[in-house]
Design a protein around this motif. Structure first.
Motif, short mmCIF file in Angstrom:
data_model
loop_
_atom_site.label_atom_id
_atom_site.label_comp_id
_atom_site.label_asym_id
_atom_site.label_seq_id
_atom_site.Cartn_x
_atom_site.Cartn_y
_atom_site.Cartn_z
N ARG A 122 68.12 41.31 24.12
CA ARG A 122 68.25 42.14 22.92
C ARG A 122 67.12 41.85 21.93
O ARG A 122 66.50 42.78 21.39
CB ARG A 122 69.59 41.91 22.25
N LYS A 123 66.81 40.57 21.72
CA LYS A 123 65.77 40.21 20.76
C LYS A 123 64.41 40.76 21.18
O LYS A 123 63.66 41.29 20.37
CB LYS A 123 65.70 38.69 20.62
N ALA A 124 64.11 40.63 22.45
CA ALA A 124 62.81 41.09 22.94
C ALA A 124 62.69 42.61 22.91
O ALA A 124 61.67 43.16 22.47
CB ALA A 124 62.56 40.57 24.35
N LEU A 125 63.73 43.29 23.37
CA LEU A 125 63.66 44.74 23.47
C LEU A 125 63.75 45.41 22.10
O LEU A 125 63.17 46.48 21.89
CB LEU A 125 64.77 45.26 24.38
N ALA A 126 64.46 44.78 21.17
CA ALA A 126 64.61 45.37 19.84
C ALA A 126 63.30 45.35 19.07
O ALA A 126 63.04 46.23 18.24
CB ALA A 126 65.68 44.61 19.05
N VAL A 127 62.46 44.38 19.35
CA VAL A 127 61.23 44.21 18.59
C VAL A 127 60.18 45.24 18.94
O VAL A 127 59.57 45.86 18.06
CB VAL A 127 60.65 42.78 18.80
N SER A 128 59.95 45.47 20.23
CA SER A 128 58.77 46.27 20.57
C SER A 128 58.96 47.30 21.68
O SER A 128 58.00 47.94 22.08
CB SER A 128 57.63 45.32 20.97
N SER A 129 60.16 47.47 22.21
CA SER A 129 60.33 48.45 23.29
C SER A 129 60.50 49.85 22.71
O SER A 129 60.93 50.04 21.58
CB SER A 129 61.55 48.09 24.14
N SER A 130 60.12 50.83 23.53
CA SER A 130 60.25 52.24 23.15
C SER A 130 60.89 53.00 24.30
O SER A 130 60.91 52.53 25.44
CB SER A 130 58.88 52.84 22.84
N GLU A 131 61.39 54.19 24.01
CA GLU A 131 61.95 55.02 25.06
C GLU A 131 60.89 55.28 26.13
O GLU A 131 59.75 55.60 25.83
CB GLU A 131 62.44 56.35 24.49
N GLY A 132 61.28 55.12 27.37
CA GLY A 132 60.36 55.33 28.48
C GLY A 132 59.65 54.09 28.96
O GLY A 132 59.00 54.11 30.01
N ASP A 133 59.75 52.97 28.22
CA ASP A 133 59.19 51.71 28.70
C ASP A 133 59.98 51.22 29.92
O ASP A 133 61.09 51.69 30.19
CB ASP A 133 59.22 50.64 27.60
N TRP A 134 59.40 50.27 30.63
CA TRP A 134 60.02 49.75 31.84
C TRP A 134 60.59 48.36 31.63
O TRP A 134 59.97 47.51 30.99
CB TRP A 134 59.00 49.68 32.97
N LEU A 135 61.79 48.11 32.20
CA LEU A 135 62.33 46.77 32.31
C LEU A 135 62.29 46.39 33.78
O LEU A 135 62.82 47.10 34.63
CB LEU A 135 63.78 46.70 31.80
N LEU A 136 61.64 45.27 34.07
CA LEU A 136 61.45 44.78 35.43
C LEU A 136 62.30 43.53 35.61
O LEU A 136 62.20 42.59 34.81
CB LEU A 136 59.97 44.47 35.65
N LEU A 137 63.16 43.50 36.63
CA LEU A 137 64.06 42.37 36.84
C LEU A 137 64.16 42.00 38.32
O LEU A 137 63.98 42.86 39.20
CB LEU A 137 65.48 42.66 36.36
N THR A 138 64.51 40.72 38.56
CA THR A 138 64.93 40.26 39.89
C THR A 138 66.32 39.65 39.73
O THR A 138 66.97 39.84 38.70
CB THR A 138 63.95 39.22 40.46
N ASN A 139 66.77 38.91 40.73
CA ASN A 139 68.09 38.27 40.65
C ASN A 139 68.01 36.76 40.51
O ASN A 139 68.97 36.07 40.83
CB ASN A 139 68.92 38.61 41.90
N GLU A 140 66.88 36.24 40.04
CA GLU A 140 66.73 34.79 39.93
C GLU A 140 67.12 34.25 38.55
O GLU A 140 66.97 33.07 38.28
CB GLU A 140 65.29 34.38 40.24
N THR A 141 67.64 35.14 37.67
CA THR A 141 68.06 34.69 36.35
C THR A 141 69.51 35.11 36.11
O THR A 141 70.08 35.89 36.87
CB THR A 141 67.20 35.32 35.24
N THR A 142 70.06 34.61 35.05
CA THR A 142 71.36 35.08 34.58
C THR A 142 71.15 36.31 33.68
O THR A 142 70.02 36.65 33.32
CB THR A 142 72.06 33.97 33.77
#
Length: 369
Positions: A122-142
């Motif tokens: 939430r902290k990271a995305l609230a600061v600088s993300s915009s509609e249409g940006d990409w979130l990239l994830l794997t399953n190695e984190t919680t």
């Protein structure tokens, strides 16, 4: 161009060279030991940055023993403002065996990777993300699913590489682009049906990929198939006004590295393996992550050229965009297997472009670290 936010695992990789992957009950002497930066999220993030994408932000956690990795990530041009240092928790570790044929076997100690929370997203995305940006994830984190939900709430696009596959992580309806290898696809299909799934030939993979795509309600699925290349399925929007002819079709000559076919509103794209000789393969560690990072970056780049495909119109990602991204990712990962290590093997864009042009897999840039 849409920005990329990587909800990333960050590991210290300990790589051991062995004659063969150790068997149960066997004691084996390693001939070499190396230590590198790693973690699937780190590798994919650095691949995206080295592809030339100028807006890659890494969200992760490390211990004091991983400060050098944060510095390394920053040196690639990625933003490290959201990499947190935990004083009492060690950085994640990966113990990697690499045999004489370049194949690997890995086990993980999650460390700080399992301290990531929805608040970090939430902290990271609230600061600088915009509609249409990409979130990239794997399953190695919680907090994987929590991060996806937050991304969708702000109109972001989600690219998920569910490795390692975890039956507890259910992301149906939250993923726009799914990237898996053959075994991960079979496992997801097995979980879907509650029984063993066939995983034999490319035809079976296409069938399983279609089932998983519909089950998870994603718009694109890409399956990496090792020496057999890769397979992509793309949902085609009939409202799409910026579609261009795909690079190759089934009627093209046999020298083409890709082909496509259409069934209803799903277009299938097949990509041949990059031309890397068996004698050039040194280490496959990180090659899949290189593929993922380059693939994400190229989708974002193509969307930058076609802004009508961004945001709520993610369904208008075209087969041509996906085919282009698959080709660049394939050649990037092809170069990666010619070098030892994960991060150390990820090529820069100029090298990938040269490989695409000459079809000669050569990495000789002394600046790669």
């Amino acid at each position: 161009m849409p920005k990329i936010f990587s909800f990333a695992s960050i590991n210290i990789d300990e790589v051991y060279s062995v004659p063969h992957i150790v068997c149960p009950g066997e004691t084996l002497t390693s001939t070499r030991r190396q230590q590198h930066a790693g973690g699937k999220g780190t590798n994919a993030s650095i691949a995206a940055a080295r592809s030339g994408h100028s807006h890659v932000t890494v969200i992760g956690k490390i211990g004091p023993d991983g400060l050098w990795i944060r510095t390394l990530i920053e040196s690639t041009g990625a933003n490290i403002d959201h990499i947190t240092v935990l004083e009492k928790t060690p950085t994640g570790r990966a113990i990697i065996q690499v045999d004489d044929a370049g194949e690997n076997a890995i086990f993980l100690f999650p460390g700080a990777n399992h301290m990531l929370t929805q608040d970090d997203a939430r902290k990271a995305l609230a600061v600088s993300s915009s509609e249409g940006d990409w979130l990239l994830l794997t399953n190695e984190t919680t907090a994987v699913v929590e991060a996806m939900r937050m991304a969708k709430d702000v109109g972001m696009q989600v690219l998920w590489n569910p490795a390692p596959v975890d039956s507890r992580v259910v992301a149906n309806g939250l993923v726009d682009v799914l990237v898996v290898n053959e075994s991960e696809l079979a496992e997801i299909a097995r979980q879907q049906k509650g029984k063993e799934a066939d995983g034999g030939g490319l035809g079976d993979c296409a069938k399983l990929a279609r089932q998983v795509m519909l089950w998870m309600d994603c718009h694109v699925i890409a399956v990496t198939l090792g020496s057999k290349g890769s397979l992509g399925l793309v949902r085609r929007s009939r409202l799409n006004t910026h579609e261009i002819t795909i690079h190759a079709t089934e009627d093209n000559n046999s020298n083409s590295d890709s082909s496509s076919s259409s069934d209803d509103d799903i277009v299938e794209v097949r990509m041949a393996c990059a031309p890397v000789g068996k004698d050039q393969v040194k280490d496959t560690t990180g090659a899949g992550d290189t593929w993922v990072g380059y693939f994400a970056a190229e989708l974002a780049r193509k969307q930058g050229d076609s802004p009508e495909s961004i945001g709520s119109a993610v369904t208008s990602l075209t087969p041509s965009m996906v085919e282009h991204a698959m080709r660049v990712a394939t050649y990037a990962s092809g170069l990666a297997v010619t070098q030892m290590g994960a991060v150390t093997s990820i090529p820069h864009r100029a090298q990938v472009d040269e490989f695409l042009k000459t079809k000669k897999a050569i990495q000789n840039n002394p600046k790669i670290k």
